[in-house]
Design a protein around this motif. Structure first.
Motif, mmCIF file in Angstrom:
data_model
loop_
_atom_site.group_PDB
_atom_site.id
_atom_site.type_symbol
_atom_site.label_atom_id
_atom_site.label_comp_id
_atom_site.label_asym_id
_atom_site.label_seq_id
_atom_site.Cartn_x
_atom_site.Cartn_y
_atom_site.Cartn_z
ATOM 1 N N ARG A 78 19.062 3.888 24.065
ATOM 2 C CA ARG A 78 18.587 5.131 23.449
ATOM 3 C C ARG A 78 17.337 4.858 22.615
ATOM 4 O O ARG A 78 16.577 5.744 22.304
ATOM 5 C CB ARG A 78 19.694 5.735 22.576
ATOM 6 N N GLU A 106 24.029 -0.387 18.763
ATOM 7 C CA GLU A 106 24.478 0.577 19.769
ATOM 8 C C GLU A 106 23.292 1.275 20.429
ATOM 9 O O GLU A 106 23.258 1.452 21.639
ATOM 10 C CB GLU A 106 25.397 1.621 19.130
ATOM 11 N N GLU A 107 22.305 1.656 19.604
ATOM 12 C CA GLU A 107 21.141 2.352 20.149
ATOM 13 C C GLU A 107 20.432 1.483 21.189
ATOM 14 O O GLU A 107 19.991 1.970 22.227
ATOM 15 C CB GLU A 107 20.147 2.707 19.033
ATOM 16 N N LYS A 150 26.598 -0.614 2.044
ATOM 17 C CA LYS A 150 27.376 -0.048 3.132
ATOM 18 C C LYS A 150 26.466 0.568 4.183
ATOM 19 O O LYS A 150 26.660 0.408 5.373
ATOM 20 C CB LYS A 150 28.270 1.033 2.548
ATOM 21 N N ARG A 151 25.435 1.270 3.690
ATOM 22 C CA ARG A 151 24.526 1.940 4.612
ATOM 23 C C ARG A 151 23.722 0.918 5.414
ATOM 24 O O ARG A 151 23.446 1.114 6.584
ATOM 25 C CB ARG A 151 23.594 2.850 3.810
ATOM 26 N N GLN A 200 32.190 5.776 11.020
ATOM 27 C CA GLN A 200 31.650 5.158 9.792
ATOM 28 C C GLN A 200 31.875 6.074 8.590
ATOM 29 O O GLN A 200 32.139 5.612 7.483
ATOM 30 C CB GLN A 200 30.166 4.855 9.973
ATOM 31 N N GLU A 205 22.660 0.836 24.379
ATOM 32 C CA GLU A 205 22.799 2.007 25.244
ATOM 33 C C GLU A 205 21.446 2.577 25.642
ATOM 34 O O GLU A 205 21.364 3.702 26.138
ATOM 35 C CB GLU A 205 23.670 3.058 24.545
ATOM 36 N N ALA A 207 15.208 8.525 9.556
ATOM 37 C CA ALA A 207 16.448 7.973 10.108
ATOM 38 C C ALA A 207 16.602 6.492 9.768
ATOM 39 O O ALA A 207 17.709 6.016 9.535
ATOM 40 C CB ALA A 207 16.481 8.179 11.619
ATOM 41 N N GLU A 239 28.081 3.780 -4.055
ATOM 42 C CA GLU A 239 28.210 2.852 -2.927
ATOM 43 C C GLU A 239 28.451 3.593 -1.617
ATOM 44 O O GLU A 239 28.166 3.083 -0.546
ATOM 45 C CB GLU A 239 29.389 1.891 -3.158
ATOM 46 N N ASN A 254 26.058 -0.348 8.113
ATOM 47 C CA ASN A 254 26.293 0.679 9.129
ATOM 48 C C ASN A 254 25.060 0.913 9.986
ATOM 49 O O ASN A 254 25.162 1.161 11.179
ATOM 50 C CB ASN A 254 26.716 1.990 8.463
ATOM 51 N N LYS A 255 23.885 0.841 9.359
ATOM 52 C CA LYS A 255 22.661 1.043 10.128
ATOM 53 C C LYS A 255 22.475 -0.083 11.141
ATOM 54 O O LYS A 255 22.117 0.167 12.283
ATOM 55 C CB LYS A 255 21.449 1.143 9.194
ATOM 56 N N GLU A 266 24.788 -1.767 12.501
ATOM 57 C CA GLU A 266 25.797 -1.522 13.537
ATOM 58 C C GLU A 266 25.286 -0.472 14.539
ATOM 59 O O GLU A 266 25.396 -0.649 15.748
ATOM 60 C CB GLU A 266 27.066 -1.035 12.832
ATOM 61 N N ARG A 267 24.710 0.585 14.021
ATOM 62 C CA ARG A 267 24.235 1.651 14.912
ATOM 63 C C ARG A 267 22.973 1.244 15.667
ATOM 64 O O ARG A 267 22.755 1.672 16.792
ATOM 65 C CB ARG A 267 24.016 2.946 14.129
ATOM 66 N N ASP A 320 25.058 7.647 -0.231
ATOM 67 C CA ASP A 320 23.945 7.824 0.716
ATOM 68 C C ASP A 320 24.405 7.666 2.154
ATOM 69 O O ASP A 320 23.949 8.381 3.047
ATOM 70 C CB ASP A 320 22.762 6.900 0.374
ATOM 71 N N ASP A 321 25.359 6.766 2.354
ATOM 72 C CA ASP A 321 25.876 6.563 3.707
ATOM 73 C C ASP A 321 26.608 7.813 4.198
ATOM 74 O O ASP A 321 26.341 8.321 5.288
ATOM 75 C CB ASP A 321 26.827 5.361 3.698
ATOM 76 N N ARG A 356 16.405 -0.055 -0.270
ATOM 77 C CA ARG A 356 16.825 1.118 -1.039
ATOM 78 C C ARG A 356 18.182 1.654 -0.577
ATOM 79 O O ARG A 356 18.791 2.469 -1.255
ATOM 80 C CB ARG A 356 15.796 2.250 -0.902
ATOM 81 N N TYR A 357 18.627 1.239 0.601
ATOM 82 C CA TYR A 357 19.913 1.717 1.093
ATOM 83 C C TYR A 357 21.040 0.987 0.382
ATOM 84 O O TYR A 357 20.892 -0.162 -0.016
ATOM 85 C CB TYR A 357 20.060 1.454 2.598
ATOM 86 N N SER A 358 22.183 1.658 0.270
ATOM 87 C CA SER A 358 23.357 0.987 -0.291
ATOM 88 C C SER A 358 23.812 -0.091 0.698
ATOM 89 O O SER A 358 23.480 -0.044 1.876
ATOM 90 C CB SER A 358 24.481 1.997 -0.528
ATOM 91 N N GLU A 367 24.284 10.702 4.950
ATOM 92 C CA GLU A 367 23.570 10.517 6.208
ATOM 93 C C GLU A 367 24.464 10.895 7.393
ATOM 94 O O GLU A 367 24.028 11.583 8.322
ATOM 95 C CB GLU A 367 23.109 9.061 6.351
#
Lengths: 346, 150
Positions: free
Chosen positions: B117, B111-112, B100-101, A285, B115, B88, A257, B104-105, B107-108, A260-261, B96-98, A264
């Protein structure tokens, strides 16, 4: 409540006078226990600050608070002079010393109270930095002080005795924070790893990952982007080598869980040397992942779960540290001491 | 004079030669959507349109190639851009990402965008339709915040 207060006051007064027997401040001015609003400072037995020099100044802070609560300008000056003398010895005590010197020079009690707000802020910061070895201290806050801007002070008891207004508004304010010794905090906020059956190989792999995390953290706290980047690269490498085969299915699931995060973030921090703010975004994070892993598997050493409420537009962020002293990785030297220990992770 | 002519011919031959080295195009078959982000979060049509215009060229398995991408070395340069972009963040492989990921992605991403970016200035310079208006940015950020809470 008032009857209780009246009953308790003389007792407290006696404790105070005996505890501060060496302080000439108390003998030099007439006591005024005839006035029912006058209060004595509760020097709670057993409050001891880790920093010896700060600990030496603490009784004078209590005297100053009491003097202002009682509206006793002369006593406040005497206590302030003792603080000014002691502050010079304290690392980072310049602001405290300056505020105390100004209180000595102030010509009325209102000016003293205004200056006391700044002095208290400085003193509270020093106390948090030092930490307690025993006892408990409370950060009190009165929203009406300083023309409704609000101001804090430190007390040894939970009961509010307002030094900003004295008898006019004796009970304005409440306890905002309790400062406890780290070991006592461990009693309420200490966590043991969730898994008790962690294989030695797994523990060693994760310890290596945590070691690199701490390198990133220390790099960021020192505003050293290159150091953080090296930690990131090394963490990604350490994760490649992590032994997953020895994990139980339950452990594997929890690890996956976060894996991978975390990887990265490690790679990204590694690639972003020179862009420390972006590294810090990923670190926020990343810290969530590391926190989850340490909470489940343990960190192979005593770790502290720290929290800074100001990062990310006051949304706050946590981090894990190997030292009890707070060193903020999100602001670096700009705000090195922002944050507090939330948990001790064994 | 003679050497100049030889060099010009050689350069032309090389230019023609490299045209045969075409990087593999980033185009998935229509069927391959099992891990697409649209399977995970509801995406309103308006948002889908913005994502496709401004993000998917580099962050999905389907790139819309402009004419110059068929001429080398521009195509190579573009292929490397797409590769980095997909590493990225890949909306086509989001599943395929968990968990959590994913969160978080999102969330980012917010921000990108906030801002400025992303999308990259070097990309929107040519792909003017990928430029985001303030309103589109707000729409995207709101959607990302909602999706992040799921």
């Amino acid at each position: 409540m008032t009857t209780l207060l009246k009953a308790v006051l003389p007792v407290l007064a006696v404790i105070f006078l005996t505890a501060c027997g060496s302080g000439n401040a108390d003998k030099s001015h007439p006591p005024h226990e005839s006035d029912s609003s006058a209060t004595a400072a509760p020097v709670a037995a057993g409050v001891h600050l880790r920093d010896d020099k700060l600990n030496a100044v603490y009784p004078h802070y209590v005297q100053l608070t009491t003097a202002l609560t009682n509206g006793d300008m002369a006593a406040a000056k005497i206590a302030a002079s003792a603080i000014a003398a002691g502050a010079g010895e304290i690392t980072g005590g310049a602001a405290l010393g300056a505020a105390a010197a100004n209180i000595m020079a102030a010509t009325d009690i209102d000016a003293q109270r205004t200056l006391y707000a700044g002095l208290s802020t400085a003193f509270i910061a020093l106390v948090k930095q030092s930490g307690l070895s025993s006892g408990a201290l409370y950060v009190d806050f009165c929203p009406m002080a300083m023309h409704d801007k609000g101001a804090s002070w430190l007390s040894a008891g939970k009961e509010i005795k307002n030094p900003y207004f004295g008898e006019k508004m004796m009970t304005c304010g409440d306890v905002k924070e309790t400062i406890l010794p780290a070991t006592a905090a461990a009693g309420t906020g200490s966590v043991k790893p969730q898994f008790t059956n962690v294989d030695a190989k797994v523990a060693a792999s994760l310890k290596a990952v945590v070691a690199q995390y701490l390198q990133i953290k220390n790099g960021l706290a020192e505003d050293n982007s290159a150091g953080a980047a090296n930690g990131g690269k090394a963490m990604a490498a350490a994760m490649e080598k992590a032994d997953k085969t020895a994990m139980t299915p339950e452990q594997q699931q929890l690890y996956k869980e976060n894996e991978d995060d975390l990887k990265e973030h490690a790679e990204h921090i590694g690639k972003n040397e020179g862009n420390i703010e972006h590294q810090r975004e990923h670190f926020a994070q990343m810290s969530e992942d590391v926190y989850a892993l340490v909470k489940a598997f343990g960190g192979g050493q005593t770790l502290y779960h720290d929290y800074c409420p100001m990062y990310n537009d006051n949304k706050g962020a946590r981090w894990i540290s190997e030292t009890e002293v707070v060193k903020n990785p999100y602001f670096g030297s700009k705000m090195a001491t922002c944050g507090s220990v939330k948990e001790v992770m064994q | 004079m003679r050497t100049i002519r030889i060099m010009a011919v050689a350069a032309l031959a090389m230019f023609v030669g490299i045209q045969f080295i075409q990087p593999v195009k980033n185009r998935s078959s229509q069927m391959d959507t099992a891990n697409d982000i649209s399977r995970l979060y509801p995406i309103p049509a308006g948002i889908q349109d913005i994502l496709q215009r401004a993000c998917y060229d580099c962050h999905s398995n389907t790139t819309r190639y402009p004419w110059y991408a068929h001429i080398q070395p521009a195509g190579w340069w573009m292929a490397s851009h797409v590769k980095t972009g997909k590493e990225a963040l890949n909306f086509s492989e989001y599943g395929r990402y968990s968990l959590k990921r994913r969160r978080n992605k999102l969330e980012r991403m917010k921000e990108e965008i906030l801002e400025d970016r992303m999308p990259l200035g070097s990309y929107t310079m040519i792909h003017t339709d990928a430029r985001l208006t303030a309103e589109e940015k707000a729409l995207l950020v709101n959607w990302m915040a909602e999706a992040g809470e799921k």
